[in-house]
Design a protein around this motif. Sequence first.
Motif, PDB file in Angstrom:
ATOM      1  N   GLY A   1       0.792  -1.216   0.000  1.00  0.00           N
ATOM      2  CA  GLY A   1       0.000   0.000   0.000  1.00  0.00           C
ATOM      3  C   GLY A   1       0.822   1.262   0.000  1.00  0.00           C
ATOM      4  N   THR A   2       2.163   1.119   0.062  1.00  0.00           N
ATOM      5  CA  THR A   2       3.039   2.285   0.167  1.00  0.00           C
ATOM      6  C   THR A   2       3.761   2.606  -1.140  1.00  0.00           C
ATOM      7  OG1 THR A   2       3.420   1.820   2.510  1.00  0.00           O
ATOM      8  CG2 THR A   2       4.978   3.288   1.423  1.00  0.00           C
ATOM      9  N   TRP A   3       4.340   1.577  -1.783  1.00  0.00           N
ATOM     10  CA  TRP A   3       5.206   1.870  -2.925  1.00  0.00           C
ATOM     11  C   TRP A   3       4.459   2.501  -4.112  1.00  0.00           C
ATOM     12  CZ3 TRP A   3       4.623   0.120  -7.848  1.00  0.00           C
ATOM     13  CH2 TRP A   3       3.851  -1.025  -8.059  1.00  0.00           C
ATOM     14  N   PRO A   4       3.176   2.169  -4.391  1.00  0.00           N
ATOM     15  CA  PRO A   4       2.541   2.804  -5.563  1.00  0.00           C
ATOM     16  C   PRO A   4       2.153   4.271  -5.336  1.00  0.00           C
ATOM     17  CG  PRO A   4       1.435   0.740  -4.936  1.00  0.00           C
ATOM     18  CD  PRO A   4       2.282   1.151  -3.795  1.00  0.00           C
ATOM     19  N   ARG A   5       2.125   4.717  -4.070  1.00  0.00           N
ATOM     20  CA  ARG A   5       1.601   6.052  -3.770  1.00  0.00           C
ATOM     21  C   ARG A   5       2.405   7.148  -4.467  1.00  0.00           C
ATOM     22  NH1 ARG A   5      -1.832   7.711   0.491  1.00  0.00           N
ATOM     23  NH2 ARG A   5      -1.882   5.493   1.012  1.00  0.00           N
ATOM     24  N   TYR A   6       3.717   7.017  -4.471  1.00  0.00           N
ATOM     25  CA  TYR A   6       4.564   8.029  -5.110  1.00  0.00           C
ATOM     26  C   TYR A   6       4.227   8.149  -6.596  1.00  0.00           C
ATOM     27  CZ  TYR A   6       8.776  10.185  -7.058  1.00  0.00           C
ATOM     28  OH  TYR A   6       9.642  10.997  -7.754  1.00  0.00           O
ATOM     29  N   PHE A   7       4.080   7.013  -7.276  1.00  0.00           N
ATOM     30  CA  PHE A   7       3.828   7.014  -8.714  1.00  0.00           C
ATOM     31  C   PHE A   7       2.410   7.497  -9.030  1.00  0.00           C
ATOM     32  CE2 PHE A   7       6.999   3.769  -7.776  1.00  0.00           C
ATOM     33  CZ  PHE A   7       8.043   4.182  -8.586  1.00  0.00           C
ATOM     34  N   VAL A   8       1.469   7.201  -8.142  1.00  0.00           N
ATOM     35  CA  VAL A   8       0.098   7.682  -8.343  1.00  0.00           C
ATOM     36  C   VAL A   8       0.052   9.203  -8.271  1.00  0.00           C
ATOM     37  CG1 VAL A   8      -2.181   7.782  -7.268  1.00  0.00           C
ATOM     38  CG2 VAL A   8      -1.071   5.579  -7.605  1.00  0.00           C
ATOM     39  N   LEU A   9       0.689   9.769  -7.264  1.00  0.00           N
ATOM     40  CA  LEU A   9       0.689  11.223  -7.118  1.00  0.00           C
ATOM     41  C   LEU A   9       1.438  11.902  -8.266  1.00  0.00           C
ATOM     42  CD1 LEU A   9       1.300  11.387  -3.267  1.00  0.00           C
ATOM     43  CD2 LEU A   9      -0.795  12.026  -4.455  1.00  0.00           C
ATOM     44  N   LYS A  10       2.548  11.327  -8.686  1.00  0.00           N
ATOM     45  CA  LYS A  10       3.270  11.876  -9.835  1.00  0.00           C
ATOM     46  C   LYS A  10       2.427  11.774 -11.099  1.00  0.00           C
ATOM     47  CE  LYS A  10       7.192  12.848 -10.199  1.00  0.00           C
ATOM     48  NZ  LYS A  10       7.924  14.142 -10.206  1.00  0.00           N
ATOM     49  N   GLY A  11       1.681  10.679 -11.231  1.00  0.00           N
ATOM     50  CA  GLY A  11       0.876  10.480 -12.426  1.00  0.00           C
ATOM     51  C   GLY A  11      -0.262  11.479 -12.552  1.00  0.00           C
ATOM     52  N   VAL A  12      -0.826  11.924 -11.414  1.00  0.00           N
ATOM     53  CA  VAL A  12      -1.902  12.916 -11.470  1.00  0.00           C
ATOM     54  C   VAL A  12      -1.412  14.191 -12.134  1.00  0.00           C
ATOM     55  CG1 VAL A  12      -3.409  14.374 -10.076  1.00  0.00           C
ATOM     56  CG2 VAL A  12      -3.111  11.970  -9.475  1.00  0.00           C
ATOM     57  N   ASP A  13      -0.213  14.664 -11.752  1.00  0.00           N
ATOM     58  CA  ASP A  13       0.349  15.854 -12.395  1.00  0.00           C
ATOM     59  C   ASP A  13       0.756  15.590 -13.836  1.00  0.00           C
ATOM     60  OD1 ASP A  13      -0.017  17.584 -10.350  1.00  0.00           O
ATOM     61  OD2 ASP A  13       2.060  17.651  -9.676  1.00  0.00           O
ATOM     62  N   LEU A  14       1.294  14.393 -14.092  1.00  0.00           N
ATOM     63  CA  LEU A  14       1.774  14.071 -15.432  1.00  0.00           C
ATOM     64  C   LEU A  14       0.647  14.112 -16.461  1.00  0.00           C
ATOM     65  CD1 LEU A  14       4.105  13.031 -17.257  1.00  0.00           C
ATOM     66  CD2 LEU A  14       3.402  10.704 -16.631  1.00  0.00           C
ATOM     67  N   PHE A  15      -0.521  13.630 -16.093  1.00  0.00           N
ATOM     68  CA  PHE A  15      -1.640  13.558 -17.026  1.00  0.00           C
ATOM     69  C   PHE A  15      -2.557  14.786 -16.968  1.00  0.00           C
ATOM     70  CE2 PHE A  15      -0.762   8.956 -16.317  1.00  0.00           C
ATOM     71  CZ  PHE A  15      -0.397   8.644 -17.618  1.00  0.00           C
ATOM     72  N   SER A  16      -2.287  15.707 -16.035  1.00  0.00           N
ATOM     73  CA  SER A  16      -3.123  16.901 -15.927  1.00  0.00           C
ATOM     74  C   SER A  16      -2.663  17.982 -16.896  1.00  0.00           C
ATOM     75  CB  SER A  16      -3.086  17.456 -14.495  1.00  0.00           C
ATOM     76  OG  SER A  16      -3.689  16.571 -13.590  1.00  0.00           O
ATOM     77  N   VAL A  17      -3.616  18.709 -17.451  1.00  0.00           N
ATOM     78  CA  VAL A  17      -3.338  19.853 -18.318  1.00  0.00           C
ATOM     79  C   VAL A  17      -4.128  21.038 -17.769  1.00  0.00           C
ATOM     80  CG1 VAL A  17      -3.524  20.839 -20.620  1.00  0.00           C
ATOM     81  CG2 VAL A  17      -2.960  18.412 -20.347  1.00  0.00           C
ATOM     82  N   ALA A  18      -3.409  22.077 -17.344  1.00  0.00           N
ATOM     83  CA  ALA A  18      -4.049  23.262 -16.773  1.00  0.00           C
ATOM     84  C   ALA A  18      -3.394  24.506 -17.350  1.00  0.00           C
ATOM     85  CB  ALA A  18      -3.928  23.252 -15.240  1.00  0.00           C
ATOM     86  N   THR A  19      -4.183  25.526 -17.560  1.00  0.00           N
ATOM     87  CA  THR A  19      -3.675  26.782 -18.108  1.00  0.00           C
ATOM     88  C   THR A  19      -4.110  27.939 -17.228  1.00  0.00           C
ATOM     89  OG1 THR A  19      -5.629  27.023 -19.514  1.00  0.00           O
ATOM     90  CG2 THR A  19      -3.706  25.922 -20.476  1.00  0.00           C
ATOM     91  N   CYS A  20      -3.272  28.976 -17.244  1.00  0.00           N
ATOM     92  CA  CYS A  20      -3.602  30.219 -16.551  1.00  0.00           C
ATOM     93  C   CYS A  20      -4.011  31.233 -17.612  1.00  0.00           C
ATOM     94  CB  CYS A  20      -2.403  30.705 -15.733  1.00  0.00           C
ATOM     95  SG  CYS A  20      -2.683  32.275 -14.867  1.00  0.00           S
ATOM     96  N   ASN A  21      -5.290  31.506 -17.720  1.00  0.00           N
ATOM     97  CA  ASN A  21      -5.804  32.448 -18.701  1.00  0.00           C
ATOM     98  C   ASN A  21      -5.746  33.869 -18.147  1.00  0.00           C
ATOM     99  OD1 ASN A  21      -6.366  30.395 -20.469  1.00  0.00           O
ATOM    100  ND2 ASN A  21      -8.503  30.186 -19.835  1.00  0.00           N
ATOM    101  N   ILE A  22      -4.922  34.690 -18.796  1.00  0.00           N
ATOM    102  CA  ILE A  22      -4.777  36.094 -18.393  1.00  0.00           C
ATOM    103  C   ILE A  22      -5.372  36.948 -19.504  1.00  0.00           C
ATOM    104  CG2 ILE A  22      -3.175  37.899 -17.695  1.00  0.00           C
ATOM    105  CD1 ILE A  22      -1.200  35.728 -16.922  1.00  0.00           C
ATOM    106  N   GLY A  23      -6.534  37.506 -19.262  1.00  0.00           N
ATOM    107  CA  GLY A  23      -7.215  38.271 -20.305  1.00  0.00           C
ATOM    108  C   GLY A  23      -7.767  37.343 -21.365  1.00  0.00           C
ATOM    109  N   HIS A  24      -7.988  37.898 -22.567  1.00  0.00           N
ATOM    110  CA  HIS A  24      -8.578  37.119 -23.650  1.00  0.00           C
ATOM    111  C   HIS A  24      -7.535  36.613 -24.635  1.00  0.00           C
ATOM    112  CE1 HIS A  24     -12.635  38.190 -22.441  1.00  0.00           C
ATOM    113  NE2 HIS A  24     -12.214  39.451 -22.310  1.00  0.00           N
TER     114      HIS A  24
END
Length: 543
Positions: free
Chosen positions: A450-473
């Motif tokens: 229950g311990t060893w996969p936790r690091y890779f799971v948390l890293k994977g959330v960021d790896l597969f996430s796409v987020a942008t900071c929209n400043i103006g139009h």
Amino acid sequence: MPARGLATSLESIQIQPRTPKTPRGGYHRRDSTDGAVLDEVELSLLDEEERRQAALDVADEGEEARSDIKRSMSSQDKSAIVLLIILYLIQGFPLGLALGSLPFLLREHLSYSQLAIFSLASYPYSLKLLWSPIVDSLYLPSVGRRKSWIIPMQLLVGTIMFALSFYADEMMNDPSEYIYILTAAFTGLVFFSATQDIAVDGWALTLLSEDNLPYASTSQTIGLNTGYLLSYTVFLALNSEAFSQKWGIPRLTLNAYLLFCSLMSYAVTVWIFFKKEDKESSEVDISIKSAYVTMWTICKLPHVQTLLIVHLFAKIGFQANDAVTSLKMVEKGLGREDLAITVLIDFPFQIFSGWLAGKWARGDKPLRAWIHAYWPRLVLTLIATLMVYWFPKPPVPTWFFVLIVTQTIASSFGSTIQFGGMAAFHTRISDPIVGGTYMTILATFSNLGGTWPRYFVLKGVDLFSVATCNIGHDLSVTATECVSEHGKASCAELGGECITERDGYYIVSAICLGLGLLSVVFFMIPTARKLQAIPPSKWRVFS
């Protein structure tokens, strides 16, 4: 979440039955050539007179056992139980912070990749088997076998917490700058607590009389879970500004709580210093080398190797749920105090499910409950993912909060049932001659799964996430920091808004569920049934 995943050899303590002996009166080593013959000799049929005499012996033993139950507990055993509860309570303080409340506090400022770094602090508790023979073998006779380790470990824990109490709140305000310092500090706390746990587990076996030895695991459950609960549920609630304003009480800072924990650790250490440790006449001194050789002999058994592989991958289907789901709910508007209340409500259900798990795991098929609990746990994991997807905007409606509590209790119930079934299986197959080492090996790999996969799971959330900071139009900047509350605030300061185009949590959850489903159908359940069918004699090393 609750400390049910912190398994040690004490969780399955039972008085082992007498081991069958060879006709020569000594224990024999079984090998592939003569093992079957010796087993047949030892299982020879009794004649009629012997069966009658055996029945009388069993009846006498039953009367003696009932007499022991009725016998009142001695004051020495009562004092020992209090001592064990307090020692496990002290151990639960740093574990509740490192594994429970700190990840939620850090989540407001860190990305999941940075949070994965801090998750490394939990590893020492799952790897304590590597140095447990050292703790059992080396000690100062003038101090005591167990006190030689408990006293310095608690002093180190208290000192680290005392030092952190001056800077913790400052570091938590900007944890990205101090993430490695925080990780190192809490890794040290978990390491020293794990070492203290090894010594306390060993001391528990000699502190209590043989009749009351099962109370050792009861003491661990009460002490460790209470300490964990104080550092996780209670601290999160009292640390919340919304909670303090609602009830009109001062907010509990991390600095103040760390100072309280350090003073408690020092006080208990002083008490232990004057506590006499009786000489363990029944315990044989062994060298470090022979202890490690015994461990290696056990690990070379083919059935044990298969079981260890099962342990390493048995929890893969639930990893995204266990590591990220609660964090996502907090991110979407669930208050920390609400989450703390959820865990608090779940606590008595854990106690009940633990008793029920022990009852269901009796008999020749202790893994039956473990196998059957897999399917509802996978379904509940899917439900939790969908709850995150359809999480309502704050404030959270009462009906949805009730749904969160229900899902948490059901998931906890399934997890405890699986844990109880596997612990019963460990007790059934362990060689009684080396029961402590055997149980520790199995419990360590169960924790590690229950311990060893936790690091890779948390890293994977960021790896597969796409987020942008929209400043103006006209300006849109890809920003990985937008996955944290701190990053969203930084984007807002620039006059922008964080837009999550793809949340990696759902991808990681789908991967874990898919791997879990495939492993359950094609490996976990078929393998568990085969392992369960193997006679206990085939698991033995010396008998």
